[in-house]
Structure formats: structure tokens, C-alpha cells
Design an enzyme around this catalytic site. Structure first.
Site, short mmCIF file in Angstrom:
data_model
loop_
_atom_site.label_atom_id
_atom_site.label_comp_id
_atom_site.label_asym_id
_atom_site.label_seq_id
_atom_site.Cartn_x
_atom_site.Cartn_y
_atom_site.Cartn_z
N GLY A 90 46.78 35.74 -30.37
CA GLY A 90 46.32 36.52 -31.53
C GLY A 90 45.33 35.73 -32.37
N GLU A 102 59.66 31.60 -32.00
CA GLU A 102 60.06 32.72 -31.13
C GLU A 102 60.40 32.21 -29.73
OE1 GLU A 102 57.05 35.52 -29.69
OE2 GLU A 102 58.35 37.12 -30.42
N LYS A 105 42.80 45.76 -20.75
CA LYS A 105 43.31 44.68 -19.90
C LYS A 105 44.81 44.54 -20.09
CE LYS A 105 43.96 40.28 -20.19
NZ LYS A 105 45.14 40.27 -19.29
N GLY A 153 50.46 40.50 -28.39
CA GLY A 153 50.69 39.29 -27.60
C GLY A 153 51.26 38.19 -28.46
N SER A 154 51.11 36.97 -27.99
CA SER A 154 51.71 35.84 -28.71
C SER A 154 50.84 35.46 -29.92
CB SER A 154 51.83 34.65 -27.77
OG SER A 154 50.55 34.34 -27.26
N GLN A 165 58.73 32.07 -18.35
CA GLN A 165 59.56 32.53 -19.46
C GLN A 165 60.98 31.97 -19.32
OE1 GLN A 165 58.58 34.34 -22.31
NE2 GLN A 165 60.63 33.69 -22.94
N GLU A 206 49.36 42.57 -33.03
CA GLU A 206 50.82 42.59 -33.13
C GLU A 206 51.31 41.38 -32.36
OE1 GLU A 206 52.64 44.26 -35.02
OE2 GLU A 206 51.23 45.81 -35.64
N CYS A 208 59.62 42.02 -29.10
CA CYS A 208 59.14 41.40 -30.33
C CYS A 208 60.05 41.76 -31.50
CB CYS A 208 57.72 41.84 -30.61
SG CYS A 208 57.56 43.62 -30.54
#
Ligand code: NAD
Length: 484
Positions: free
Chosen positions: A233, A382, A175, A228-229, A331, A250, A284
Site C-alpha cells: 500500500g 499483523e 491484476k 493488500g499489505s 504464509q 485497504e 483483514c
């Protein structure tokens, strides 16, 4: 709907329309539709999981050489089409054309690297501690793997997960991020046409909240690899551990770049510029905290801002563009929100204005936040945009302690002329990847990738390290000398 082609999901070797459809929008020009892409619902995602499970035994039994040949063919195709697919990637995600073309080429290299690895899945053969008994240690496929990817590297991240998964004999349900399906679709299409048997690789597009639980919670799924974020996660981790599935995550970063007092200033500026603002800062591994020695601080800020001020922010595909737009409205709002927080917390803001261009898009001037402290919100959380903050430190020891003072730990960099400091920083850094005199962002594909703390969870990705996650170890004891 327009004349643009409609791109379906791939399930059990069949291209199938989903119950929904989503327009892929160009962030450099929001009136431009890149294409229309099916979205799956829970029912269709469930069918994909069933198809992957059905294909698993056959693919596991396929020789590594045959699996590798398919990956190699698709890799050759991507390398040959890097200009065309790079153009599409820049159009859908907003990174500049050179960055996008390089990303597609990287995806091709990743497929070829893991094509070779499919044949190198060697085991070990040892004497047992018992006489007449031998031990072999072999690696087998895990089985059904769910791969879920973010929007910022729409083809390289899918390739670096899918290639080792397939090379080691697993079957995959994939996905991609909902906002960038075109590059993912092209990757799956290339692999499908390269000869993958039906069901070995399945593509379901759509929102995480609609189909994520099927991909992470279905009992057939033995392993989940997500980039992803942190919040996604954590959710995936809970779903996986509940039923003891393997999980590899990650997630975010708050990567420091130290400018030591002995740094070559011009090099420091280049390393910061590309590490912080390359790919619109949406990496990232971006250097979001610039930790600068007092002695060089003012000159560094002046020089960096002088370079940054001249950067052309514009259409990702236009010649001369140094930085493309932010990926989407959400974003952009997040970037502006953090810039406002920094201002309220006392930072001096250089840049950071929303920009208008000929066509409507999500354009943001790069932002440099000067005079920040490591406890400020922008240095803890972040942001994931073209925003970097400067933290002034008295000396090298303070720089190292500031660099390590974060819940994240993906990359960390230093610019220094001292070999001793470079070595010392490599040892003392608490990040998973350390960069000396090169940007914190930008990694090779044949070595391990990953971080510590809140940045990563589970075995490393990429290179030979990828085998750890995508294979299960089997230890066999054989008493070969038993008479008939
Ligand atoms: P995101 O977490 O919103 O989405 C990532 C993927 O997870 C998408 O495909 C999304 O649809 C899916 N998802 C969302 N909810 C889900 C759920 N409940 N179940 C299953 N899947 C779900 O992240 P994003 O905004 O696409 O990407 C940006 C983030 O990715 C940043 O935090 C960035 O640091 C991180 N990132 C990390 C690395 C790394 O290697 N450490 C690399 C690139 C990006």
C-alpha cells in the site's frame, strides 16, 4: 505442462497468452494443480493500459442502464455457478467449501447491487447565490482505473472493486494476486461474456514486482484501488501521489474483540471462534486480539480452547472440515515465525502445531496465545493466520484503551449484554467498523467498508459509498435566463 487448460490474459477484448505461465497450486494438496495461468510482463501490462485508455470514452458514453445490464447478467451467472466456482475457490485458496461458495455468491450479489447503482448516479440541482444562475452538481467517470487485489478473497474483493468501477463508467485494468488467479479469471470471463465491449475490462496476471509499476505509474491511469499489505500500500501510495492519481487502499488489521465482564460466555466463545479462525484467520477483519475481562478470562480461555481443540483441520473441500490449510508456504512460515516470537516473549501457547494430513498441504492447528500484553510483537504486527492472542484486562475502561491502542483501525468488536456499553464502545472505538455481539469479520455489501489509521487510505469501498472514489464531481453554473 499438463493436459490442464491454459488460461490467458484478457487485453482489448482478446484472450492472449503472456510471456510466462504459472501453476495454480492447491494448498490442501500441493501435488494438485488447479490450472495454468499466463503471467504478463511489463510490455503486455503496458498494452493493457493502452487498451483501457482507448476504451474509456466509449464506455463513459454508454448509458448507465446498459452498463448495469451487463453487470446484472454476470451477477446472475455467478449466483447460478456458486457451487462450481466455490469448489474451485476452495481448491485454490484453501478456505472451506461453505465459505468459498458463500464468497462466490457474494460476488454475484455485489455485481447485481452495483448494476442497480449504475442507474442511480443522481446529481444535485441548486439555485446559485447569484440571481438568474443555476448550479448543477454531477458525477462523471474518473477514466482509467487500476485494480489490484490480494489472495484471501479471490473473487469477492475483485468484484467489489470492479463492479462499481464499471457501473460508474470507468474502464479497468485488473491484476489479481498471483497465487489465486482461477477465481479472478472466472469473474473476468463471466463479465466478458456478459457483453463488455473490448478493452473495458482487461486482465493481466502475474507478480506485483513485474507489472505493478506499470499499473500504478502509467500516466493514463487516473485511479488505483488496491487491497493488500501495508508495505505494498505504501509503495502504491507513493507511485500514485507522485503524479496526483487517485488512490484507495485497504490494508492490514490488528482487530480487537472485547469480551466484557457481563458477556454471555457461550456467545463470546462463538463470536471469537468464527471471528478469529474463520477462513483460517486469513481475513483483514479477523479478531486477532481477544481483550478479555479479568472476571471471565479463565473460563473464556477454557471454553474457547475446548471448542478449538475439536476443530477439524483438513482439506478445504472435505466434508466436516472446520478450517482449511494456510494459503501457501510463505504464509505458513510467517505464522510459525510469529508463534515462535510469542513463545519467546512469554506467551502460553495452545495449539499452533504444523499438521500432517493424508495429502501434502500447509496445515496448521489453530493457535491461541494466552497471557500476552498489548505491547507484545504479536499484538502490534499483523500475522494473517489462524493465530489469536488473549490480553487480560481489569475492567471495561482498560479494555477500550487496549482496543484502541494500535496503529491499525479496521474493525473492533465487543461482546456485552449492556446496551449502554455497546453504545459507548461504538462511540469510543477508533476503528472504521464496530461490531457488537457479532464477529469482527463478516460484513454486508450495501454499506461502507473501510478502516482508519494504517488500515485504510482514501474513500470508503462498497455500498453507495463506492461512488465517491469511482466518480469525479463536476459543478456547473448556468445562467439560463440570458436572452438570445
Ligand atoms: P500483498 O500486498 O502482497 O499483495 C496484494 C496485491 O498487490 C497482489 O496482487 C500483489 O501482486 C500486488 N503487488 C505486490 N507488489 C506490488 C507493487 N509493487 N505494485 C503493485 N502491486 C503490487 O498482499 P497479499 O499477501 O496478497 O494479501 C494479504 C494482505 O492483504 C494482508 O495484509 C491483509 O490484511 C490485506 N487485506 C486487507 C483487506 C482490507 O480490506 N483491509 C482485505 C483483504 C486483505
Amino acid at each position: 505442462m499438463s493436459h490442464l487448460a491454459h488460461h490467458p490474459n484478457l487485453i482489448a477484448g482478446q484472450w492472449r497468452d503472456g510471456p510466462g505461465v504459472r501453476a495454480d497450486i492447491n494448498p490442501s494438496d500441493t501435488t494438485d494443480v488447479v490450472g495454468y495461468y499466463s503471467t504478463a510482463d511489463a510490455e503486455q501490462a503496458g498494452e493493457a493500459v493502452a487498451a483501457v485508455a482507448a476504451a474509456a470514452p466509449g464506455w463513459a458514453a454508454t448509458p448507465g442502464a446498459a452498463r448495469g445490464e451487463i453487470l446484472d447478467r454476470a451477477g446472475t451467472e455467478l449466483l447460478g455457478r456458486s457451487a462450481e466456482l466455490g469448489e474451485q475457490l476452495a481448491r485454490e485458496e484453501g478456505k472451506t467449501l461453505p465459505e468459498a461458495v458463500a464468497e462466490v455468491a457474494r460476488a454475484g450479489q455485489l455485481l447485481k447491487f452495483h448494476a442497480g447503482q449504475a442507474l442511480r448516479n443522481a446529481g444535485e440541482h441548486l439555485d446559485s447565490v447569484r440571481p438568474g444562475v443555476e448550479v448543477t452538481v454531477t458525477r462523471e467517470p474518473v477514466g482509467v482505473v487500476s485494480i489490484i487485489t490480494p489472495w484471501n478473497f479471490p473473487i469477492a474483493i475483485p468484484a467489489w472493486k470492479i463492479a462499481p468501477a464499471l457501473a460508474y463508467g470507468n474502464t479497468v485494468v485488473f491484476k489479481p494476486a498471483e497465487s489465486v488467479p482461477a477465481s479472478a479469471w472466472a469473474l473476468v470471463d463471466a463479465l466478458h461474456r456478459a457483453g463488455l465491449p473490448p478493452g473495458v475490462l482487461n486482465l493481466v496476471m502475474g507478480r506485483g514486482r513485474d507489472i505493478g509499476d506499470i499499473l500504478t505509474g502509467s500516466p493514463e491511469v487516473g485511479a488505483i484501488s488496491l487491497t493488500g499489505s501495508v508495505s505494498t500500500g505504501e509503495r502504491v501510495l507513493r507511485a500514485a501521489t507522485r503524479r496526483r492519481a487517485r488512490v484507495q487502499l485497504e490494508m492490514g488489521g490488528k482487530n480487537p474483540l472485547i469480551i466484557a465482564d457481563d458477556a454471555d460466555l457461550d456467545l463470546a466463545v462463538e463470536v471469537a471462534l468464527h471471528g478469529s479462525y474463520g477462513s483460517t484467520g486469513q481475513r483483514c477483519t479477523a479478531s486477532s486480539r481477544l481483550v478479555v475481562a479479568d472476571r471471565l478470562h479463565d473460563e473464556f480461555v477454557d471454553k474457547l480452547w475446548t471448542r478449538l481443540e475439536k476443530w477439524q483441520v483438513g482439506d478445504a473441500r472435505a466434508e466436516g472440515t472446520d478450517m482449511g490449510p494456510v494459503v501457501d508456504a510463505q504464509q505458513l512460515a510467517q505464522d510459525l515465525h510469529y508463534i515462535e516470537i510469542a513463545r519467546k516473549e512469554g506467551a502460553q501457547l495452545l495449539g499452533g502445531e504444523q499438521l500432517e494430513r493424508e495429502r501434502p498441504g500447509y496445515y496448521l492447528q489453530p493457535a491461541l496465545l494466552v497471557g500476552t500484553g498489548n505491547d507484545d510483537t504479536v499484538n502490534r504486527e499483523e500475522i494473517f493466520g489462524p493465530v489469536a492472542s488473549v490480553i487480560r484486562v481489569a475492567d471495561y475502561d482498560e479494555a477500550v484503551s487496549v482496543a484502541n491502542d494500535t496503529e491499525f483501525g479496521l474493525t473492533a468488536g465487543i461482546v456485552t449484554r449492556s446496551l449502554a456499553r455497546a453504545g459507548d464502545f461504538r462511540r469510543r472505538s477508533t476503528a472504521g467498523m464496530v461490531m457488537v455481539n457479532v464477529p469482527t469479520a463478516g460484513v454486508d455489501f450495501h454499506v461502507p467498508f473501510g478502516g482508519r489509521g494504517a488500515s485504510s487510505y482514501g474513500p470508503r469501498e462498497q455500498g453507495t459509498a463506492a461512488r465517491e472514489f469511482f466518480t469525479a464531481t463536476k459543478t456547473s453554473y448556468i445562467a439560463a435566463g440570458v436572452p438570445d
